[in-house]
Enzyme design. Structure first.
Site, PDB file in Angstrom:
ATOM      1  N   GLY A   7       0.732  -1.084  -0.040  1.00  0.00           N
ATOM      2  CA  GLY A   7       0.049   0.021  -0.092  1.00  0.00           C
ATOM      3  C   GLY A   7       0.959   1.103  -0.018  1.00  0.00           C
ATOM      4  O   GLY A   7       1.357   1.538   0.969  1.00  0.00           O
ATOM      5  N   LEU A   8       1.101   1.394  -1.116  1.00  0.00           N
ATOM      6  CA  LEU A   8       2.094   2.953  -1.275  1.00  0.00           C
ATOM      7  C   LEU A   8       1.153   4.100  -1.108  1.00  0.00           C
ATOM      8  O   LEU A   8       0.130   4.573  -1.891  1.00  0.00           O
ATOM      9  CB  LEU A   8       2.577   3.176  -2.781  1.00  0.00           C
ATOM     10  CG  LEU A   8       3.784   2.179  -2.875  1.00  0.00           C
ATOM     11  CD1 LEU A   8       4.207   2.468  -4.474  1.00  0.00           C
ATOM     12  CD2 LEU A   8       4.930   2.543  -2.325  1.00  0.00           C
ATOM     13  N   GLY A  10       2.282   7.302  -0.495  1.00  0.00           N
ATOM     14  CA  GLY A  10       2.955   8.767  -0.778  1.00  0.00           C
ATOM     15  C   GLY A  10       3.710   9.194   0.182  1.00  0.00           C
ATOM     16  O   GLY A  10       4.201  10.324   0.156  1.00  0.00           O
ATOM     17  N   GLY A  11       3.901   8.372   1.260  1.00  0.00           N
ATOM     18  CA  GLY A  11       4.664   8.826   2.387  1.00  0.00           C
ATOM     19  C   GLY A  11       6.215   8.118   2.355  1.00  0.00           C
ATOM     20  O   GLY A  11       6.496   7.092   1.688  1.00  0.00           O
ATOM     21  N   VAL A  12       6.887   8.486   3.302  1.00  0.00           N
ATOM     22  CA  VAL A  12       8.297   7.805   3.318  1.00  0.00           C
ATOM     23  C   VAL A  12       8.207   6.313   3.965  1.00  0.00           C
ATOM     24  O   VAL A  12       9.001   5.609   3.309  1.00  0.00           O
ATOM     25  CB  VAL A  12       9.214   8.819   4.210  1.00  0.00           C
ATOM     26  CG1 VAL A  12       8.881   8.665   5.648  1.00  0.00           C
ATOM     27  CG2 VAL A  12      10.842   8.231   3.925  1.00  0.00           C
ATOM     28  N   MET A  33      -4.195   3.681  -2.726  1.00  0.00           N
ATOM     29  CA  MET A  33      -5.741   3.796  -2.474  1.00  0.00           C
ATOM     30  C   MET A  33      -6.073   5.198  -2.199  1.00  0.00           C
ATOM     31  O   MET A  33      -5.633   6.120  -1.445  1.00  0.00           O
ATOM     32  CB  MET A  33      -5.961   3.219  -0.982  1.00  0.00           C
ATOM     33  CG  MET A  33      -5.810   1.710  -0.788  1.00  0.00           C
ATOM     34  SD  MET A  33      -5.880   1.446   0.934  1.00  0.00           S
ATOM     35  CE  MET A  33      -4.169   0.839   1.284  1.00  0.00           C
ATOM     36  N   CYS A 100      -9.994   1.741   9.683  1.00  0.00           N
ATOM     37  CA  CYS A 100      -9.405   1.804   8.340  1.00  0.00           C
ATOM     38  C   CYS A 100      -8.694   0.471   7.998  1.00  0.00           C
ATOM     39  O   CYS A 100      -8.445  -0.035   7.019  1.00  0.00           O
ATOM     40  CB  CYS A 100      -8.824   3.111   8.174  1.00  0.00           C
ATOM     41  SG  CYS A 100      -8.213   3.313   6.351  1.00  0.00           S
ATOM     42  N   CYS A 200      -7.071   8.639   8.059  1.00  0.00           N
ATOM     43  CA  CYS A 200      -6.266   7.314   7.352  1.00  0.00           C
ATOM     44  C   CYS A 200      -6.741   7.766   5.892  1.00  0.00           C
ATOM     45  O   CYS A 200      -7.779   7.371   5.287  1.00  0.00           O
ATOM     46  CB  CYS A 200      -6.847   6.013   7.877  1.00  0.00           C
ATOM     47  SG  CYS A 200      -6.506   4.878   6.726  1.00  0.00           S
TER      48      CYS A 200
END
Length: 395
Positions: A7-8, A10-12, A33, A100, A200
C-alpha cells in the site's frame, strides 16, 4: 518469487517498505488507495490525495515496480465515514485509523491484492510480526515496533489471525531516522516528506466541518463543574462481589445542569469529546477548561478546570462481548478468568498496568492507576510485553 502488494501512500514509510521488499527478492507491486472525493472538507493544501498519489507513482517508477491507483471511496464512505457519523451522533468518539486498517487496508485492499495473485500485503506500519507453533498450529503475533516513539501496533489492534497471516511490516525493525536515511540513500522523492496527520488516507480534515455535513449544528450550553463537586468525594463502598466493584469503578458520573454553572455556548455536543481542551472558546478561568462529559441527548457539555480535574479520571472500563476482539484467540479468557496485562486507551499513551476480568456480558479492564478521559467509542488494547493480544471498543 513471492508476490507482495504494498500500500503505497505517498509517504516515506511505505516507500521504504517497498524498497526493502524488492531488495529482499520479492516481486513488488505498488497500489495507491484513493479513499475520498470530497475536497470541501479537507484542508486542501495540507495533504491532497493527488500529491500523495503522484509521489507514490514517482517512488514506484524509481524502484522499477508496477503501480496503479485503486478507488475505494465507496467502501470507505460506507465502512468508515458512515460509521463515524453514527458514532458521533450517539455521543461516542470513534477511531477511524483503527477501523481503516481492519475494514479497508486489510480487508477490501487485501482482497484486491489477492486477486492480483499476491502472497502478502505490506504496509509502512511501525510494528512487527512473529510466528510461533502451538499444538502443531501456526499462530501469528503482532509485536510493537522497535522504535518506541513510533510504534503503531495500536492501530492494528483489530486485525485477525487470517489478516495477520497475509501481512508484512518491513520497517518494524527500524527507527524513523533510519527509514529517512534509507529513503535519502535511494533518492526517493518522499525522503524529507512530513508525516501526514490526517484521517487514514484522506489527508487532514477539519473534523467539525466534516461532521457538520451530516450532524447539524445545535446550540447548547457549556457547564463548568467544580472539582469539589460532592460526587467526587463519596466514600468508596465495600463490595462483597468483585464484579459489583468493577461495575462501580467503570460507571461514569451522570451530570445534570444543577451540578455546575453555565459558562458558555457550543454548536453541538456531538462535536466534542472527553479530554478535549481546544474549541470551547471560554475564557477567564484560572486553568484551561477540559471536557469531562458530553450529553448528546440534552446537548450539554460538562467541563472542569485543569488536566487533573477529578471528573476526568476513572479506574476501570467495560467492553461488551460484541465489541471484544482477541488477536490471540488461543489466549482468550473464559468467564470468571482474569489476566495481568499492560494496556492503553489511546495511541501513544504509555502502557499502563491493568487486570482483565472476563464476565458473562463482556470484559472489564481494571487499571492500577486512574486513567484520564476514558472515552466511549475509542479502543482499549492490551499487551503482554511487546505483544498485542487483543482489543475492544470502550462502552
Amino acid at each position: 518469487m513471492k508476490r507482495v502488494v504494498v500500500g503505497l501512500s505517498g509517504g516515506v514509510d511505505s516507500s521504504v517498505a517497498a524498497f526493502l521488499l524488492k531488495k529482499q527478492g520479492y516481486e513488488v507491486i505498488g497500489l495507491f488507495m484513493k479513499n475520498w472525493h470530497d475536497d470541501s472538507v479537507t484542508i486542501s493544501d495540507e495533504c491532497p490525495w493527488l500529491d500523495d498519489s503522484n509521489d507514490a507513482m514517482l517512488v514506484a517508477e524509481k524502484l522499477g515496480i508496477p503501480f496503479q491507483t485503486v478507488d475505494l471511496s465507496a467502501q470507505y464512505k460506507e465502512r468508515i465515514v458512515d460509521y463515524m457519523f453514527n458514532e458521533y451522533e450517539k455521543g461516542r468518539t470513534p477511531n477511524p485509523d483503527v477501523l481503516c486498517n481492519r475494514e479497508i487496508k486489510f480487508d477490501v485492499f487485501m482482497d484486491i491484492a489477492l486477486e492480483l495473485g499476491a502472497d502478502f500485503v505490506a504496509t509502512g506500519h511501525y510494528c512487527r510480526k512473529g510466528t510461533i507453533e502451538k499444538n502443531g498450529k501456526q499462530i501469528h503475533q503482532l509485536l510493537a515496533g522497535v522504535d518506541a516513539n513510533k510504534d503503531q501496533s495500536y492501530f492494528l489492534c483489530q486485525l485477525s489471525q487470517a489478516q495477520l497471516a497475509k501481512a508484512l511490516f518491513p520497517i518494524g525493525e527500524l527507527t524513523k531516522p533510519e527509514v529517512r536515511e534509507i529513503a535519502k540513500s535511494q533518492n526517493l522523492v518522499t525522503a524529507e516528506k512530513k508525516d501526514s496527520q490526517g484521517l487514514c488516507f484522506i489527508g487532514k480534515v477539519r473534523l467539525p466541518e466534516f461532521l457538520q455535513q451530516q450532524l447539524k449544528p445545535k446550540e447548547g450550553v457549556i457547564v463548568e463543574v467544580d472539582s469539589a463537586f460532592s460526587k467526587y468525594n463519596t466514600e468508596h463502598p465495600v463490595f462483597q462481589v468483585k464484579q459489583a466493584e468493577l461495575e462501580y469503578l467503570s460507571n461514569k458520573i451522570q451530570y445534570s445542569l444543577n451540578d455546575g454553572k453555565v459558562v458558555g455556548q457550543h454548536q453541538g455536543a456531538h462535536y466534542f469529546t472527553k479530554g478535549q481542551r481546544k474549541g470551547l472558546a471560554v475564557g477567564g478561568t484560572k486553568e484551561p477548561l477540559f471536557v469531562i462529559e458530553t450529553d448528546v441527548e440534552e446537548n450539554v457539555i460538562y467541563t472542569g478546570q485543569g488536566k487533573n480535574h477529578p471528573g476526568l479520571y476513572r479506574k476501570a472500563l467495560f467492553v461488551t462481548n460484541s465489541e471484544l476482539h482477541w488477536l490471540r484467540e488461543d489466549l482468550a479468557l473464559a468467564n470468571g478468568q482474569t489476566m495481568n496485562v499492560v494496556a492503553r486507551i489511546r495511541y501513544r499513551q504509555p502502557l499502563e498496568k491493568a487486570v482483565l476480568h472476563k464476565v458473562d456480558s463482556g470484559l472489564y479492564v481494571e487499571f492500577e492507576n486512574k486513567q484520564s478521559a476514558i472515552t466511549e467509542g475509542q479502543f482499549v488494547a492490551w499487551y503482554t510485553g511487546d505483544e498485542l493480544l487483543g482489543s475492544g471498543v470502550i462502552s
